[in-house]
Design a protein around this motif. Structure first.
Motif, short mmCIF file in Angstrom:
data_model
loop_
_atom_site.label_atom_id
_atom_site.label_comp_id
_atom_site.label_asym_id
_atom_site.label_seq_id
_atom_site.Cartn_x
_atom_site.Cartn_y
_atom_site.Cartn_z
N PHE A 348 0.83 -1.03 0.33
CA PHE A 348 0.01 0.32 -0.45
C PHE A 348 0.43 1.30 -0.17
CE2 PHE A 348 -1.06 2.54 3.81
CZ PHE A 348 -1.86 3.86 2.90
N ALA A 349 1.76 1.44 1.03
CA ALA A 349 2.60 2.75 1.06
C ALA A 349 3.26 2.87 -0.33
CB ALA A 349 3.15 2.19 1.88
N ARG A 350 3.52 1.47 -0.64
CA ARG A 350 4.67 1.86 -1.80
C ARG A 350 4.05 1.82 -3.09
NH1 ARG A 350 10.36 -0.32 -2.67
NH2 ARG A 350 10.14 -1.50 -0.24
N VAL A 351 2.94 1.29 -3.11
CA VAL A 351 2.01 1.97 -4.87
C VAL A 351 1.20 3.14 -4.93
CG1 VAL A 351 0.29 1.98 -6.06
CG2 VAL A 351 1.84 -0.70 -4.69
N SER A 352 1.55 3.37 -2.91
CA SER A 352 0.81 4.97 -2.30
C SER A 352 2.25 5.73 -3.02
CB SER A 352 0.56 5.90 -1.19
OG SER A 352 -0.58 4.66 -1.27
N ALA A 353 3.13 5.74 -2.74
CA ALA A 353 4.47 6.07 -3.32
C ALA A 353 4.28 6.52 -4.82
CB ALA A 353 5.52 6.20 -3.07
N ALA A 354 4.06 5.33 -5.59
CA ALA A 354 4.09 6.26 -6.78
C ALA A 354 3.31 6.62 -8.15
CB ALA A 354 4.93 4.32 -7.48
N LEU A 355 1.50 6.29 -7.44
CA LEU A 355 0.40 6.39 -8.09
C LEU A 355 -0.39 7.23 -6.82
CD1 LEU A 355 -0.88 3.04 -9.20
CD2 LEU A 355 0.71 4.67 -10.34
N THR A 356 0.38 7.37 -6.22
CA THR A 356 -0.51 9.39 -4.89
C THR A 356 -1.48 7.78 -4.27
OG1 THR A 356 -2.83 9.45 -6.66
CG2 THR A 356 -0.34 10.53 -7.05
N PRO A 357 -2.18 8.53 -3.13
CA PRO A 357 -3.19 6.90 -2.29
C PRO A 357 -4.70 7.14 -3.09
CG PRO A 357 -2.17 8.55 -1.05
CD PRO A 357 -1.00 9.13 -2.45
N ARG A 358 -5.40 8.48 -3.39
CA ARG A 358 -5.92 8.75 -4.27
C ARG A 358 -6.32 7.21 -4.75
NH1 ARG A 358 -7.33 10.48 -9.08
NH2 ARG A 358 -9.43 11.06 -9.29
N ARG A 359 -5.75 7.01 -6.36
CA ARG A 359 -5.13 6.11 -7.02
C ARG A 359 -5.35 4.51 -6.51
NH1 ARG A 359 -1.34 8.74 -12.02
NH2 ARG A 359 -3.19 10.84 -12.35
N THR A 360 -4.79 5.08 -5.26
CA THR A 360 -4.10 3.62 -4.39
C THR A 360 -5.66 3.25 -4.24
OG1 THR A 360 -2.18 3.99 -4.47
CG2 THR A 360 -2.89 1.80 -3.17
N LEU A 361 -6.53 4.12 -3.72
CA LEU A 361 -7.71 3.26 -2.95
C LEU A 361 -8.38 3.02 -4.10
CD1 LEU A 361 -8.45 6.76 -0.56
CD2 LEU A 361 -8.44 4.12 -0.15
N ILE A 362 -9.37 3.34 -5.58
CA ILE A 362 -9.31 3.20 -6.43
C ILE A 362 -9.10 1.87 -6.55
CG2 ILE A 362 -10.46 3.96 -8.31
CD1 ILE A 362 -9.90 6.51 -7.37
N GLY A 363 -8.49 1.81 -6.92
CA GLY A 363 -7.29 0.65 -7.47
C GLY A 363 -8.23 -0.61 -6.28
N ALA A 364 -7.61 -0.19 -5.33
CA ALA A 364 -8.30 -1.91 -4.11
C ALA A 364 -9.70 -2.21 -4.25
CB ALA A 364 -7.28 -0.96 -2.98
N ALA A 365 -10.49 -0.87 -4.20
CA ALA A 365 -11.94 -0.79 -4.53
C ALA A 365 -12.27 -2.18 -5.63
CB ALA A 365 -12.61 0.37 -4.22
N LEU A 366 -11.83 -1.72 -6.98
CA LEU A 366 -12.22 -2.69 -7.91
C LEU A 366 -11.35 -3.55 -7.72
CD1 LEU A 366 -10.78 0.38 -10.71
CD2 LEU A 366 -13.04 -0.42 -9.57
N LEU A 367 -10.37 -4.17 -7.10
CA LEU A 367 -9.87 -6.05 -6.77
C LEU A 367 -10.21 -6.23 -6.35
CD1 LEU A 367 -5.79 -5.06 -6.82
CD2 LEU A 367 -6.95 -6.56 -8.58
N VAL A 368 -11.53 -5.34 -5.22
CA VAL A 368 -12.31 -6.12 -3.94
C VAL A 368 -14.18 -6.73 -5.06
CG1 VAL A 368 -14.32 -5.80 -2.38
CG2 VAL A 368 -11.45 -5.07 -2.62
N ALA A 369 -13.81 -5.57 -5.66
CA ALA A 369 -15.02 -5.87 -5.88
C ALA A 369 -14.45 -7.01 -7.54
CB ALA A 369 -15.17 -4.83 -7.55
N VAL A 370 -13.50 -7.21 -7.98
CA VAL A 370 -13.63 -8.13 -9.38
C VAL A 370 -13.01 -9.70 -8.33
CG1 VAL A 370 -11.61 -9.36 -10.81
CG2 VAL A 370 -12.12 -6.81 -10.77
N GLY A 371 -12.82 -9.68 -7.43
CA GLY A 371 -12.61 -11.00 -6.92
C GLY A 371 -14.07 -11.43 -6.33
#
Length: 497
Positions: A348-371
């Protein structure tokens, strides 16, 4: 000629910064142990739910009421306890809640009946305030450093990783002990998490220091009473809906009354100088999508876990679906899910540094939805279930770490624990209501065994409803998070002092 002015002194001299970072590291180390214990609680009981149901002589679907009651209690107590942390100190409240959780865990181990088990299990929900208190404690100790929000994110990632590691240990240990000791010695198996929480109490008592500054203030008892009545009205309506059915008009009236009480609660809170729930802070563009996402996320991360366990334990030969797994196999499935959560939390922290925390939150929510949406067509084998759970677990682990850290970054100093606590409150409320709804969905289609005899498992249609609700609500979360400002929660958005 005037001499050039000297450069301003750094906010944190190197020696001070090093000392604060060292102190922060020590705090995180001890909090890691506490959250490891929290993970054991969350992972240990799930593989044993069918054994508990048989021990207590109840229906599989009734297991959801344990979770619903505990989550409702958590939703009620977390705002009050989080506010108490801001008022009297985070370490002090953490110590109180570990003591209550330890006593409740011992009660679960030796509960002789459904009612006593339900009471002890409900009180054990006090542990849900641990993570908000820990994040607030870390955030306060990191304040004033050059990378306060980054430090908080990294520390939160480590703490949540410990939570997930504890859930792995708890699930695997429960599966092995449950099969080895059997239902006749279930009390021995259930004593393990009680021992772990007792040890966590000792660690907090002896090793965790108090927060360096306490905001002070008071606890809004009027707001706490109104919120309690509102949540009790809605939850009681859902519980009686399970017993009386949708034809009882007074059940709907009870839920409507609970919802109506939210209006005077909001009016009361807006008039308070030091409210229990600061609605003005909640209206911030950086905070309200996070809180709504927490509530929707609770539907899957808390409300659906019992359903996944009972689905895996259902025998296909008797009902035409399910995996027919024993407690050990379910523990392996949960272990795979929690490992994915651990990886998501650490990244989470590493991806947030690369993509911004906002994009990381959106991507995480999409993974939960797909799963969870993958469960609808693919649920006939262990391999399919593992793939679905790993995809959902990666997103869930990131969200568990991201949401309280994002709330702490968006909140003012004197509202840190309240804001992080609200992420847990909305999450537990979402999980509580989802557990009640899922119990209704599963019990409504219960059928007899294909091999003859009375059936105790839920319906396949009910499980489909569970998975669809989890997937769709995660998609809604991703859409809501798109409204968060682009650089929210990142260090580049820090205001000048």
């Amino acid at each position: 000629m005037t001499q050039p002015s000297a450069p301003p002194a750094p906010v944190n001299p190197p020696g001070v910064r090093r000392s604060r970072l060292a102190a922060l590291g020590g705090v995180v180390g001890f909090l890691v142990f506490v959250e490891l214990t929290s993970g054991i609680i969350q992972g240990y009981y799930t593989p044993l739910l069918t054994d508990v149901a048989r021990h207590l002589g109840i229906h599989d679907a009734d297991v959801n009421w344990f979770q619903a009651a505990q989550l409702l209690f958590s939703g009620l107590c977390v705002p009050v306890l989080a506010k108490a942390g801001d008022v009297v100190g985070y370490r002090r409240v953490l110590l109180w809640t570990t003591a209550v959780t330890a006593l409740a865990a011992w009660g679960v181990a030796f509960a002789p009946s459904f009612v006593t088990y339900l009471v002890a299990w409900t009180l054990m929900g006090t542990y849900t305030v641990w993570l908000p208190l820990e994040v607030a404690l870390v955030h306060h100790r990191a304040r004033g450093t050059a990378d306060a929000r980054g430090l908080t994110r990294r520390a939160t990632g480590l703490i949540v990783a410990a939570l997930q590691a504890g859930a792995i240990v708890g699930a695997l240990l429960a599966g092995q002990l449950g099969d080895a000791l059997g239902r006749d010695r279930l009390w021995i198996t259930l004593s393990v998490p009680a021992l772990a929480v007792t040890a966590a109490f000792v660690v907090v008592l002896l090793k965790v220091p108090e927060s360096p500054d306490v905001a002070g203030g008071r606890i809004d008892t009027g707001g706490a009473v109104l919120l309690t009545l509102a949540l009790l009205g809605v939850s009681a309506g859902l519980m009686y809906l399970r017993v009386e059915g949708p034809g009882a008009w007074w059940v709907w009236a009870l839920m409507a009354l609970g919802l109506a009480l939210l209006w005077p609660f909001a009016r009361w809170e807006l008039r308070q100088d030091d409210p229990l729930v600061d609605l003005r802070v909640m209206r911030r563009a950086t905070l309200w999508p996070v809180l709504v996402t927490s509530g929707l996320f609770g539907i899957s991360v808390l409300g659906a876990q019992d359903a996944l366990s009972t689905f895996a334990r259902t025998d296909r030969a008797d009902y035409g679906y399910g995996l027919g797994a024993d407690a050990a196999t379910v523990s392996y499935l949960i272990g795979g899910y929690v490992i994915a959560c651990l990886v998501g939390a650490l990244l989470f922290a590493r991806v947030s540094a690369a993509l911004t925390p906002r994009r990381t939150l959106i991507g995480a929510a999409l993974l939960v939805a797909v799963g969870y949406l993958l469960f609808v067509p693919f649920h006939d084998s262990v391999a399919q279930v593992v793939v679905n759970m790993v995809v959902a677990g990666l997103g869930s682990g990131a969200l568990v770490a991201a949401l309280p850290a994002a709330a702490a970054a968006a909140a003012p100093r004197e509202r840190t624990a309240v804001a992080t606590g609200l992420t847990n409150t909305t999450k537990t409320i979402g999980g509580s209501f989802a557990s009640a709804v899922f119990a209704l969905a599963l019990v409504s289609g219960t059928t007899a065994k294909l091999t003859g005899g009375e059936g105790t498992a839920g319906s396949l249609g009910g499980y489909h409803a569970v998975w669809l609700i989890c997937g769709v609500t995660a998609l809604v979360s991703a859409v809501l998070l798109a409204f968060v400002p682009r650089l929210a929660f990142s260090d580049t958005s820090l205001e000048a002092p």
